[in-house]
Scaffold this active site. Structure first.
Site, PDB file in Angstrom:
ATOM      1  N   HIS A  54       0.849  -1.183   0.000  1.00 36.63           N
ATOM      2  CA  HIS A  54       0.000   0.000   0.000  1.00 36.63           C
ATOM      3  C   HIS A  54       0.888   1.238   0.000  1.00 36.63           C
ATOM      4  CE1 HIS A  54      -3.912  -1.930   1.787  1.00 36.63           C
ATOM      5  NE2 HIS A  54      -3.498  -2.524   0.682  1.00 36.63           N
ATOM      6  N   GLU A  56       1.100   3.954   1.991  1.00 34.49           N
ATOM      7  CA  GLU A  56       1.719   4.318   3.266  1.00 34.49           C
ATOM      8  C   GLU A  56       2.850   3.348   3.600  1.00 34.49           C
ATOM      9  OE1 GLU A  56      -2.784   5.062   3.573  1.00 34.49           O
ATOM     10  OE2 GLU A  56      -1.482   3.504   2.799  1.00 34.49           O
ATOM     11  N   CYS A  84      -5.413   1.827   5.966  1.00 32.32           N
ATOM     12  CA  CYS A  84      -6.182   0.614   6.266  1.00 32.32           C
ATOM     13  C   CYS A  84      -5.926   0.133   7.688  1.00 32.32           C
ATOM     14  CB  CYS A  84      -5.857  -0.495   5.264  1.00 32.32           C
ATOM     15  SG  CYS A  84      -4.188  -1.169   5.401  1.00 32.32           S
ATOM     16  N   CYS A  94      -1.681  -0.809   7.322  1.00 34.64           N
ATOM     17  CA  CYS A  94      -0.945   0.462   7.250  1.00 34.64           C
ATOM     18  C   CYS A  94      -1.007   1.184   8.590  1.00 34.64           C
ATOM     19  CB  CYS A  94      -1.490   1.325   6.124  1.00 34.64           C
ATOM     20  SG  CYS A  94      -1.081   0.649   4.499  1.00 34.64           S
TER      21      CYS A  94
END
Length: 151
Positions: A54, A56, A84, A94
Site C-alpha cells: 500500500h 503508506e 487501512c 498500514c
C-alpha cells in the site's frame, strides 16, 4: 498559509502521486511523509515496491531504508485515502505500520469504502493517540480516481 491550507497542498501532492498506481484491482493511493514545515522526506503509492504494498507502507519502507533518515516520530504522513486498519493481502495493516513508526499525525482525504475489508483506520489511529485529520474537501477527487472499484 494556514495549517489547513498546508494540509490540502500536501494532500493534492499525494493525490498526484496516486496517479502512478497501476493496479486496476487496487485502490489508487498516494502517500507522503513530511516534517511539520512541509519538507517531503519520502513518498509512496499503491504497488510501487511490490504489487501488495500500500502507499503508506511503501513510503514508510523507503524512509526506513534511507540511512540518513531521522526518527519518524516527528513526521506527518499524508495519504489520499484513510490508512487501512486490516488487510486481506498482508498480515500488517498500514495503521499498524504507522503506529510502529511513531508517526505523530496522519492527514487523509477520503475514508476507505468497504470494498475489500471494513476499514476503521481513523479510529484505530486515534485510539493509538495519533492526531488524525480528515480533509473531506478533496474526497471527491480521490473517489473519482478510484471509480473503477466503486461502481
Amino acid at each position: 498559509m494556514t495549517e489547513l491550507q498546508k494540509h490540502k497542498d500536501m494532500l493534492r501532492k499525494a493525490i498526484e502521486i496516486s496517479r502512478k498506481a497501476y493496479r486496476e484491482y487496487r485502490f489508487k493511493v498516494g502517500a507522503i511523509i513530511a516534517d511539520d514545515k512541509g519538507n517531503i522526506i519520502e513518498t509512496g503509492y499503491t504497488g510501487e515496491i511490490s504489487p501488495d504494498f500500500h502507499a503508506e507502507e511503501a513510503a514508510l519502507h523507503k524512509a526506513r531504508q534511507n540511512a540518513h533518515q531521522p526518527n519518524l516520530e516527528d513526521f506527518i504522513i499524508y495519504s489520499s485515502m484513510e490508512p487501512c486498519s486490516k488487510r486481506a493481502s498482508r498480515p500488517k495493516s498500514c495503521c499498524e505500520h504507522i503506529i510502529e513508526a511513531g508517526i505523530k499525525t496522519v492527514v487523509y482525504a477520503y475514508r476507505e469504502p468497504p470494498v475489500f475489508v471494513a476499514c476503521d483506520g481513523h479510529n484505530m489511529l486515534v485510539a493509538a493517540q495519533i492526531e488524525v485529520i480528515e480533509v473531506q474537501d478533496l474526497a471527491d477527487e480521490v473517489a473519482a480516481l478510484n471509480a473503477h472499484l466503486l461502481t
